[in-house]
Design a protein around this motif. Structure first.
Motif, PDB file in Angstrom:
ATOM      1  N   ASN A  70      99.233 -13.759 -47.055  1.00 44.42           N
ATOM      2  CA  ASN A  70      98.117 -13.758 -48.064  1.00 44.42           C
ATOM      3  C   ASN A  70      97.688 -14.883 -48.694  1.00 44.42           C
ATOM      4  O   ASN A  70      97.165 -15.013 -49.876  1.00 44.42           O
ATOM      5  CB  ASN A  70      98.704 -12.721 -49.509  1.00 44.42           C
ATOM      6  CG  ASN A  70      99.388 -11.377 -49.005  1.00 44.42           C
ATOM      7  OD1 ASN A  70      98.644 -10.588 -48.706  1.00 44.42           O
ATOM      8  ND2 ASN A  70     100.799 -11.144 -49.073  1.00 44.42           N
ATOM      9  N   ALA A  71      97.883 -16.005 -48.007  1.00 44.13           N
ATOM     10  CA  ALA A  71      97.918 -17.345 -48.369  1.00 44.13           C
ATOM     11  C   ALA A  71      96.697 -17.701 -49.290  1.00 44.13           C
ATOM     12  O   ALA A  71      96.594 -18.360 -50.282  1.00 44.13           O
ATOM     13  CB  ALA A  71      97.977 -18.351 -47.348  1.00 44.13           C
ATOM     14  N   VAL A  92     111.104  -9.425 -50.536  1.00 47.71           N
ATOM     15  CA  VAL A  92     111.622 -10.166 -51.805  1.00 47.71           C
ATOM     16  C   VAL A  92     112.151  -9.187 -52.670  1.00 47.71           C
ATOM     17  O   VAL A  92     113.347  -9.638 -53.438  1.00 47.71           O
ATOM     18  CB  VAL A  92     110.284 -10.414 -52.492  1.00 47.71           C
ATOM     19  CG1 VAL A  92     110.479 -11.236 -53.761  1.00 47.71           C
ATOM     20  CG2 VAL A  92     109.729 -11.740 -51.609  1.00 47.71           C
ATOM     21  N   GLN A  93     111.726  -7.954 -52.962  1.00 49.03           N
ATOM     22  CA  GLN A  93     112.496  -7.134 -53.860  1.00 49.03           C
ATOM     23  C   GLN A  93     113.883  -6.953 -53.456  1.00 49.03           C
ATOM     24  O   GLN A  93     114.838  -6.433 -54.310  1.00 49.03           O
ATOM     25  CB  GLN A  93     111.648  -5.894 -54.033  1.00 49.03           C
ATOM     26  CG  GLN A  93     110.317  -5.913 -54.680  1.00 49.03           C
ATOM     27  CD  GLN A  93     110.148  -6.257 -55.985  1.00 49.03           C
ATOM     28  OE1 GLN A  93     110.291  -7.448 -56.264  1.00 49.03           O
ATOM     29  NE2 GLN A  93     109.773  -5.624 -56.908  1.00 49.03           N
ATOM     30  N   ALA A 102     121.208 -13.592 -51.993  1.00 50.29           N
ATOM     31  CA  ALA A 102     119.724 -13.161 -52.615  1.00 50.29           C
ATOM     32  C   ALA A 102     118.832 -14.147 -52.354  1.00 50.29           C
ATOM     33  O   ALA A 102     117.627 -13.725 -51.924  1.00 50.29           O
ATOM     34  CB  ALA A 102     120.110 -12.993 -54.100  1.00 50.29           C
ATOM     35  N   SER A 103     119.150 -15.396 -52.490  1.00 45.74           N
ATOM     36  CA  SER A 103     118.179 -16.627 -52.447  1.00 45.74           C
ATOM     37  C   SER A 103     117.412 -16.646 -50.984  1.00 45.74           C
ATOM     38  O   SER A 103     116.314 -16.766 -50.780  1.00 45.74           O
ATOM     39  CB  SER A 103     118.725 -18.113 -52.872  1.00 45.74           C
ATOM     40  OG  SER A 103     119.496 -17.993 -54.022  1.00 45.74           O
ATOM     41  N   VAL A 117     115.088 -13.718 -50.639  1.00 46.17           N
ATOM     42  CA  VAL A 117     113.871 -13.843 -51.313  1.00 46.17           C
ATOM     43  C   VAL A 117     113.120 -14.737 -50.661  1.00 46.17           C
ATOM     44  O   VAL A 117     111.757 -14.929 -50.571  1.00 46.17           O
ATOM     45  CB  VAL A 117     114.101 -14.240 -52.833  1.00 46.17           C
ATOM     46  CG1 VAL A 117     112.942 -14.800 -53.721  1.00 46.17           C
ATOM     47  CG2 VAL A 117     114.781 -13.100 -53.664  1.00 46.17           C
ATOM     48  N   LEU A 118     113.708 -16.069 -50.251  1.00 43.45           N
ATOM     49  CA  LEU A 118     112.919 -17.045 -49.643  1.00 43.45           C
ATOM     50  C   LEU A 118     112.277 -16.567 -48.380  1.00 43.45           C
ATOM     51  O   LEU A 118     111.160 -17.051 -48.142  1.00 43.45           O
ATOM     52  CB  LEU A 118     113.992 -18.335 -49.250  1.00 43.45           C
ATOM     53  CG  LEU A 118     113.448 -19.487 -48.577  1.00 43.45           C
ATOM     54  CD1 LEU A 118     112.474 -20.290 -49.611  1.00 43.45           C
ATOM     55  CD2 LEU A 118     114.483 -20.604 -48.053  1.00 43.45           C
ATOM     56  N   ILE A 150     115.811  -9.462 -54.747  1.00 39.20           N
ATOM     57  CA  ILE A 150     116.200  -9.163 -56.289  1.00 39.20           C
ATOM     58  C   ILE A 150     117.289  -8.123 -56.433  1.00 39.20           C
ATOM     59  O   ILE A 150     118.102  -8.337 -57.326  1.00 39.20           O
ATOM     60  CB  ILE A 150     114.913  -8.871 -56.946  1.00 39.20           C
ATOM     61  CG1 ILE A 150     113.844 -10.092 -56.799  1.00 39.20           C
ATOM     62  CG2 ILE A 150     115.112  -8.605 -58.293  1.00 39.20           C
ATOM     63  CD1 ILE A 150     112.539 -10.044 -57.179  1.00 39.20           C
ATOM     64  N   TYR A 182     105.332 -13.472 -46.923  1.00 46.97           N
ATOM     65  CA  TYR A 182     104.204 -13.061 -48.075  1.00 46.97           C
ATOM     66  C   TYR A 182     103.373 -14.017 -48.454  1.00 46.97           C
ATOM     67  O   TYR A 182     102.117 -13.723 -48.163  1.00 46.97           O
ATOM     68  CB  TYR A 182     105.062 -12.979 -49.256  1.00 46.97           C
ATOM     69  CG  TYR A 182     104.171 -12.147 -50.390  1.00 46.97           C
ATOM     70  CD1 TYR A 182     104.011 -10.635 -50.555  1.00 46.97           C
ATOM     71  CD2 TYR A 182     103.328 -12.758 -51.182  1.00 46.97           C
ATOM     72  CE1 TYR A 182     103.475  -9.869 -51.427  1.00 46.97           C
ATOM     73  CE2 TYR A 182     102.409 -12.243 -52.327  1.00 46.97           C
ATOM     74  CZ  TYR A 182     102.418 -10.825 -52.121  1.00 46.97           C
ATOM     75  OH  TYR A 182     101.387 -10.124 -53.242  1.00 46.97           O
ATOM     76  N   LEU A 183     103.504 -15.381 -48.174  1.00 42.56           N
ATOM     77  CA  LEU A 183     102.644 -16.448 -48.435  1.00 42.56           C
ATOM     78  C   LEU A 183     101.937 -16.429 -47.371  1.00 42.56           C
ATOM     79  O   LEU A 183     100.756 -16.694 -47.181  1.00 42.56           O
ATOM     80  CB  LEU A 183     103.413 -17.822 -48.554  1.00 42.56           C
ATOM     81  CG  LEU A 183     103.851 -18.164 -50.039  1.00 42.56           C
ATOM     82  CD1 LEU A 183     104.520 -19.602 -49.760  1.00 42.56           C
ATOM     83  CD2 LEU A 183     102.605 -18.370 -50.669  1.00 42.56           C
ATOM     84  N   GLY A 191     109.432 -14.247 -49.171  1.00 43.38           N
ATOM     85  CA  GLY A 191     108.522 -15.111 -49.757  1.00 43.38           C
ATOM     86  C   GLY A 191     107.619 -15.737 -48.869  1.00 43.38           C
ATOM     87  O   GLY A 191     106.457 -15.987 -49.087  1.00 43.38           O
ATOM     88  N   ILE A 192     108.150 -16.550 -47.902  1.00 42.79           N
ATOM     89  CA  ILE A 192     107.310 -17.318 -46.944  1.00 42.79           C
ATOM     90  C   ILE A 192     106.577 -16.346 -46.138  1.00 42.79           C
ATOM     91  O   ILE A 192     105.230 -16.605 -45.896  1.00 42.79           O
ATOM     92  CB  ILE A 192     108.533 -18.002 -45.931  1.00 42.79           C
ATOM     93  CG1 ILE A 192     108.969 -19.074 -46.792  1.00 42.79           C
ATOM     94  CG2 ILE A 192     107.685 -18.474 -44.692  1.00 42.79           C
ATOM     95  CD1 ILE A 192     110.228 -19.781 -46.133  1.00 42.79           C
TER      96      ILE A 192
END
Lengths: 110, 279
Positions: free
Chosen positions: A27-28, A63-64, A12-13, A16-17, A67, A23-24, A20-21
């Protein structure tokens, strides 16, 4: 059982990581506003819609997904407990674990 | 605030929350939600959603270690999870109907209670001896745990209905506020059911993940879980609590604990005031 929990959290981590990266990166410089609550878009809330977004490589959907993996980890633990109690022929606790599993399913599907 | 800055700051704050949560045994959520709402001005519903996710991660991560050491009881845990999961589903439904101001006030009260509990921890009394309850054996909840000298300690449980009812309350709080409510779970097992402290804390840790998973689905469907927030919070709290569990448990913590108690007290008062003023 300990191993199962650990690998679930790890998977999961990692997911998500990754999401998340990405996504960043996408949209930074966008401003964040979580001051007012607007429910998340419907696509991110149902499993079937999520799959469709995932096939387009949508970072928020990744990410979802991570989760969802995380939520699945304790659920998997309860399923394994049902099996373990069944092997021990402990009928009382097979029933107890099945009740917990039923409540979890109710929460997840609602 | 631009996303990159926001993510970095929330990540740093989540590590701190995870560290403090592991250090005091209260869990990361208790610090995290006030941090997100009071400092980052995040709507409490998003804060609760992200916190709940981090609770599942830390509980599952930490529980893995305890299963191997033989302290936690799978049977006691599973039996009481019937109460906590039903409570959690109920709490999550309540959370979608209760006004956010009321959520803030209830959260503040839980913080005050946690501060009181944390302050009391230094003066804990040993459980008093009690006559064996026949239901403890009938429900197969009696057990043993390693006493640290190579032997095994025997224990049995008492006052099962009262413990079960308190667990329902713990589950409701967890689903309502997105916290692990480990403090209430330990209270139910330790004080009410007279389970030895070492067994009750580890079993509680084990149960928190399952309890949180019961309400997480409802949060997800209601759109309480925002990926931009859940990402730094989940990874930060997980990293912080793993670090805390590894290094801080052996450190001298009494001063840190006193400081933390004051911080929680202040956060609790501020959440209640904000809730009343409707900010």
């Amino acid at each position: 059982m300990g191993r199962l929990l650990q690998s679930g959290v790890l998977l999961a981590s990692a997911t998500v990581l990754l999401g998340g990266i990405l996504y960043l990166k996408a949209n930074a410089s966008h401003p964040v506003n979580l001051r007012t609550f607007i429910s998340e878009p419907a696509d991110l809330r149902s499993a079937t819609q999520l799959l469709r977004l995932l096939s387009h490589g949508n970072p928020a959907a990744i990410v979802q997904l991570g989760i969802l993996f995380l939520i699945a980890t304790p659920v998997a633990r309860v399923i394994f407990a049902v099996i373990a109690f069944a092997i021990e022929r402990d009928r009382l606790y097979v029933v107890v674990s099945l009740i917990v599993l039923a409540v979890l399913t109710l929460g997840l599907l609602h | 605030m631009p996303l990159l800055l926001f993510t970095s700051l929330v990540f740093a704050g989540s590590i701190a929350a995870g560290l403090l949560g592991a250090l005091t045994g209260l869990g990361g959520g208790v610090v995290l939600v006030p941090l997100l709402t009071l400092i980052f001005h995040v709507d409490i519903r998003y804060a609760i959603g992200a916190s709940l996710i981090s609770v599942i991660a830390t509980s599952s991560g930490a529980a893995a270690a305890y299963v191997r050491e033989g302290f936690s009881s799978v049977r006691i845990g599973m039996f009481l999870e019937v109460a906590t999961t039903i409570g959690a589903v109920f709490g999550a439904f309540l959370a979608t109907r209760v006004p956010t101001r009321a959520l803030a006030i209830v959260f503040g009260l839980v913080l005050l209670y946690s501060a009181w509990l944390s302050w009391q921890q230094s003066r804990r009394a040993e459980p008093t001896p009690h006559p064996a309850n026949p239901w403890s054996d009938r429900l197969r909840m009696s057990g043993t745990y390693p006493d640290g000298h190579g032997g095994l300690c025997h224990y049995s449980v008492d006052r099962i209905p009262a413990g079960f009812a308190t667990m329902f309350g713990a589950g409701t709080l967890s689903g309502l506020l997105g916290i692990g409510s480990g403090a209430v779970k330990v209270l139910a097992m330790d004080r009410i059911m007279r389970i030895p402290f070492k067994v009750s804390t580890t079993t509680s840790n084990f149960m928190i993940g399952v309890t949180a998973a019961a309400s997480a689905g409802i949060y997800l469907h209601r759109g309480y879980i925002d990926p931009a927030l859940a990402f730094p919070v989940m990874l930060g709290v997980l990293a912080g609590s793993l670090l805390g569990a590894r290094y801080l448990v052996r450190a001298r913590v009494s001063l840190l604990r006193s400081i933390f108690t004051l911080v929680i007290l202040a956060l609790g008062v501020e959440m209640i005031i904000n809730g009343i003023r409707g900010v």
